[in-house]
Design an enzyme around this catalytic site. Structure first.
Site, short mmCIF file in Angstrom:
data_model
loop_
_atom_site.label_atom_id
_atom_site.label_comp_id
_atom_site.label_asym_id
_atom_site.label_seq_id
_atom_site.Cartn_x
_atom_site.Cartn_y
_atom_site.Cartn_z
CE LYS A 161 -3.89 2.01 2.62
NZ LYS A 161 -4.83 1.80 3.76
CB SER B 85 -8.13 3.62 2.91
OG SER B 85 -7.30 2.98 3.85
CB SER C 288 -8.52 0.83 5.84
OG SER C 288 -9.23 2.03 5.75
#
Lengths: 477, 489, 95
Positions: B78, B153, B177
């Protein structure tokens, strides 16, 4: 109308740790800009604070020295505001649960009375960087070397009633942190500075007047002047029908006045909240016991000991213990075998004079304590007189060697051989019949004339006691 | 030919047997990214050269016999984890030009274990979002239906793994997330205990909630990755000094007699029928595996969203103050005074949702409101944590849906932040209490994956992975893939 | 509770953000919805509850006082837009 002045001080003492409070960057003063600002100090995304054990230990040490409560579970909080020298946009400080709670200390006033000043709290926080306005015309330069240096902010109760009291309090804190070794106290480098909260109220009124905060004052003299200026400004303002505005003001030493700091006015909503990157600091009995065990002797205790063991005058003791390095120097001189009274005289006399003349701190004195003791010992064993000692000290200060070497090379050894002195005395008596007659006629003070002549003849090396005795004997016979 | 194999264990076997090289696996991932990512938008940065160099190093280690179970396996990070010398954007214009000067603990830990990072995945800006639509780099598409959101997210990580572009990816979970995108894309998403994985080098959103974790196909893959990510780190004061067990060693433990608590509040009106059905069915599956099911209650669950939307914005408003244009990141071109420079820099480079949260945070902490909002939220946070503790006195694991609905359409909730926030109703409690939780695929509703959430006690990742693995031994939901992946299993 | 445009201006200023006039209405509406959501907490009885500041019930670890960081100025200043002579520079600050 007569006015009462109310002053509280916030002293910021930079703690003498090697590394910063939350990072492993050096705290050494004077490095090239931003060479001691690591990722944590710069507030880089993703890096996190880890607390320096020494900073905690030093805060606790201070707390114990002023008899304060040590908070067993203290919390770091974020103080949020934007300023270019504050890299994260918040300062890590302590708010609701500071590490040091209520304490107190005693200050001595000019009339020799004592006064107790309350300490509200002392908390740990990180220092900000420095904004440099001088280097560029259109911009401000930011040096973050200082960012993250540990600070102990010591907050007093509003117990002081004059600028003089405020200075006495500040000096006392300075003395304590220096004794404890938790702060070098260097005010030029900004290691020790203070903010003063000043207000006035009509004498007898209970309620406090509106206060102003004077920021970042970094000398004892400026504290006194800034506060006195501010007191007068507030009184004039009120007497002219105005009111004092609560605000932050900056003292300008060049103009000797305080002025409003517009840049700080707006941001007073600091939105404190517990810093989620740090956990509660828990201090247990063992931690406190270990610090107690290494707590050094403090000024009061040292003064008492000096009085008891050395029999010095109280004014001398006060000056000797006033500064931790002076006291240590003195003790070393005595420890080397020098007579305490002579040691006190030399340290506070010749040595202090020489230091002042060269603007030196005693810690870097050109004559070491060991050499100073060597000089005093030569006075004690009558190798030289007190007068010659001054000359020897002068030479030592100029780097001509230790006392013995100077005495030897300059041939200053005192003449104690009674025969040699007698020759000189006889000659002076023979050369000055008129004065002999005067003395015999009862004019006692002519003796001084003879002593002077003998000393002149022996280039000051004759033992003055012996000269006196011999002269009297011979003139009276 | 696809070289992508169903799990790490098979990849490691093939690598060791010389049937495939890390260079081939990595090259295959890079090719898939090239082929499919224009439609998914799951990557912000791809590093072919660095990845292939790392793959070659892994192949050498394999040849030398010094390889571990993760050596040579490709993955993606990420774009919230700093990796030295590479751009780390956090999905924001603010850090579009930011080159991280150091490695995060997660990046260095996985690299040390021999994993090969191929790039950085798309995400909601500063991890603030549940749909991946707040990214400065555009929304990510769900591989199961390109009209839909993969969640957020960690939506880029989820989409990339679900589409078979990489076998695994890292994520972060502040309020769901990792778990929510895992649920919406049919993956196994693990959020460890707060403090299990160092936050060092992970750009902060909400410091008391953020935790790094994994998005993988299976629990066994997650077990291996967590082992390389977890552990003490003296650069993070909030990283726990608790030994890291061998998570793989307990995967096959029996679930006989384990007690599973099912909170009745998880099955409220907001739960879509298909999701409810899939979750109920999977709970029955656990009964078959020997577990005892018990109804429990989390009376303050509904308050978890309001608590979160005070605590997280408060912390983020402060965490994001460092982005001022002075030392790194975006700086406005305008040439005003200092206040102007700050305001323009921040206004030009933060997106709308980030600004909303910063402003919410500034508001709830501001003078006169602190006690009513922030302090009250901390108290209710304690109540929610107490509810969970009470449950764990009776049960080993808490189980329920991960999300109220399957993947929603892109744009559907963008104009209604509160509706978006309520999407995290089932996941937030674990963050507030700092507990580990995992989402595993458990069926489909409207032809879209549904996630089953398991929550454990502090540092009970081993048990969660064990429960998840046992379920994955008995079912094949985790092996289902969207057509875009070309059928991995 | 709904927020006013003045509230928005105030908190935007605190946060060093600027809300354009045409956006203000949207911020008022959305932030008011959010505040309404979080105001539900007011109804929860929290008498005697100790606020939970952190999920990790541990204490702060202390780091030995040693210098571990070397100078990285030139490397780190590559990320800065405006530096001179080793200083980060900003528009003139007037105190």
């Amino acid at each position: 109308m007569s006015w009462e002045v109310v002053i509280g001080l916030e002293v910021h003492a930079q703690l003498a740790t090697k590394s910063k409070i939350f990072s492993g960057a050096s705290t050494a003063f004077g490095a090239q800009p931003n060479t001691q600002a690591c990722l944590v100090d710069l507030g880089y995304p993703g890096v996190l604070p880890v607390l320096n054990e020494q900073a905690v230990a030093m805060a606790v040490k201070f707390g114990l020295a002023v008899g304060a409560e040590i908070t067993r579970r203290s919390v770091f909080a974020r103080k949020n505001y934007f300023y270019p020298d504050l890299p994260k946009g918040y300062q890590i400080s302590q708010f609701e649960l500071p590490i040091v709670g209520k304490g107190q200390l005693t200050i001595k006033l000019e009339d020799d009375t004592e006064k107790v000043v309350g300490i509200t709290r002392a908390h740990l926080e990180e220092d900000a960087g420095k904004s440099l306005h001088e280097n560029f015309s259109d911009r401000t330069g930011i040096d973050l070397n200082r960012a993250g240096t540990p600070l102990l902010e010591i907050v007093s109760e509003p117990d002081m009633r004059s600028a003089t009291e405020a200075v006495a309090y500040m000096r006392k804190i300075h003395q304590i942190v220096r004794y404890l070794g938790v702060c070098d106290g260097n005010m030029q480098e900004g290691s020790f500075r203070c903010d003063a909260n000043v207000s006035v109220r009509p004498m007898g009124q209970e309620e406090l007047g509106t206060r102003t905060e004077l920021k970042n004052i970094n000398s004892f003299r400026f504290v006194e002047r800034a506060i006195n200026f501010e007191i007068q400004r507030q009184i004039d303002l009120i007497e002219d029908g105005g009111t004092v505005t609560q605000e932050t003001r900056l003292y300008d030493p060049d103009k000797d006045e305080t002025r409003s700091m517009r840049s700080k006015e707006e941001a007073n909503d600091y939105r404190y909240f517990p810093d989620p990157d740090l956990l509660p600091v828990v201090i247990d009995d063992d931690f406190i016991a270990a610090i107690k065990a290494e707590l050094p002797e403090l000024p009061e205790a040292r003064a008492t000991r000096f009085a008891e063991s050395f029999g010095l005058k109280s004014a001398q003791i006060e000056t000797l213990v006033g500064d931790v390095d002076t006291a240590a120097y003195f003790e070393q001189v005595v420890g080397e075998g020098a007579d305490p009274r002579l040691a006190a005289n030399y340290v506070l006399g010749d040595l202090t004079g020489a230091l002042n003349k060269d603007s030196l701190e005693i810690a870097v004195s050109k004559v070491s304590a060991v050499d100073m003791a060597g000089l005093i010992k030569r006075v004690m064993d009558n190798t030289i007189s007190g007068k010659i000692a001054k000359e020897v000290f002068e030479a030592m200060w100029n780097g001509e060697g230790g006392a013995d070497a100077v005495i030897e090379s300059k041939g200053l050894k005192q003449i104690t051989d009674i025969g040699a002195i007698e020759v000189a005395v006889d000659q002076v008596i023979a050369d000055n019949p008129q004065q002999v007659a005067e003395f015999k006629g009862g004019k006692e003070k002519v003796l001084g004339f003879f002593v002077g002549k003998v000393m002149q003849l022996t280039q000051g090396k004759a033992n003055p006691g012996q000269v006196n005795k011999l002269l009297r004997d011979k003139l009276s016979s | 030919m696809s070289t992508l194999l169903p799990d790490f264990a098979e990849m490691a076997r093939a690598l060791r047997a010389g049937k495939v090289s890390s260079r081939e696996l990595t090259g295959d991932c890079l090719a898939r990214i090239k082929r499919h990512d224009s439609s998914l938008n799951s990557f912000i940065s791809v590093y072919p050269e660095q990845a292939l160099a790392a793959a070659d190093a892994a192949d050498k280690a394999i040849a030398a016999g010094s390889a571990g179970p993760l050596t040579g396996i490709p993955m993606a990070h990420k774009d919230i984890f700093c990796a030295e010398g590479t751009r780390t954007t956090v999905g924001s214009k603010m850090l579009d030009n930011f080159v991280a000067p150091y490695d995060s603990r997660v990046v260095s830990g996985l690299a040390a274990a021999g994993m090969v990072s191929v790039g950085k995945t798309n995400m909601d800006e500063f991890a603030m979002g549940s749909s991946n639509e707040t990214s400065y780099f555009g929304p990510v598409k769900n591989p199961w239906d390109l009209q839909r959101s993969p969640g957020g997210s960690s939506g880029g990580s989820a989409a990339a793994v679900a589409a078979g572009l990489v076998p695994a990816a890292t994520g972060t979970d502040t309020g769901g997330s990792i778990r929510q995108p895992a649920a919406l894309t049919g993956l196994t998403g693990l959020k460890p205990t707060y403090g299990r994985v160092s936050r060092y080098g992970m750009v902060a959103f909400a410091s008391s909630l953020d935790q790094a974790g994994t998005l993988t196909r299976s629990a066994s893959d997650a077990a291996l990755m967590l082992g390389a990510m977890a552990g003490f780190d003296d650069r993070d004061s909030t990283c726990a000094n608790v030994p890291v067990p061998d998570y793989s060693a307990t995967l096959n433990d029996s679930l006989q007699g384990k007690t599973i608590g099912v909170p009745k509040e998880f099955f409220d009106d907001g739960l879509e029928a298909g999701c409810a059905q899939a979750v109920q069915d999977s709970i029955k599956e656990y009964q078959k595996l020997g577990a005892v099911i018990k109804e429990v209650s989390l009376p303050n669950l509904a308050m978890s969203v309001p608590v979160y939307y005070i605590v997280a914005p408060a912390e983020c408003s402060s965490n994001l103050s460092r982005f001022d244009g002075v030392r790194f990141g975006y700086r406005t071109e305008s040439t005003g005074d200092l206040a102007d420079m700050y305001t323009r820099t921040r206004s030009e480079a933060f997106g709308v949702e980030v600004k909303r949260r910063i402003m919410t945070g500034a508001y709830v902490l501001s003078a006169g409101y602190y006690d009513a909002y922030y302090l009250q939220a901390q108290k209710v946070r304690q109540l929610i944590s107490d509810d969970l503790s009470r449950c764990f006195a009776e049960v080993d694991v808490i189980m329920g849906p991960t999300t109220p609905t399957p993947a929603f359409k892109l744009g559907e909730k963008m104009n209604d932040p509160v509706q978006m926030y309520l999407n995290d109703i089932y996941t937030i409690a674990a963050n507030l209490a700092g507990l580990p939780a995992i989402s595993i695929p458990c069926g489909f509703s409207q032809n879209l994956p549904v996630g089953l959430q398991l929550i454990g006690t502090q540092f009970a990742e081993g048990l969660l992975l064990n429960c998840a693995h046992q379920y994955q031994q008995a079912t094949d939901w985790h092996l289902r893939t969207p057509s875009i992946s070309g059928g991995v299993a | 509770m709904s927020l006013s445009k003045q509230d928005i201006d105030h908190i935007a200023r605190l946060a060093r953000l600027e809300v354009a006039p045409q956006e203000k209405g949207d911020y008022v509406e959305k932030l008011s919805q959010i505040i309404e959501l979080v105001e539900q907490l007011g109804a929860v009885d929290t008498t005697g509850v100790v606020p939970m500041a952190h999920p990790l019930d541990m204490v702060q670890r202390l780091r030995p006082d040693s210098v571990t960081e070397a100078d990285q100025r030139d490397y780190l200043q590559q990320n800065a837009r405006d530096t001179e002579n080793g200083l980060y520079t900003v528009p003139k600050v007037i105190e």
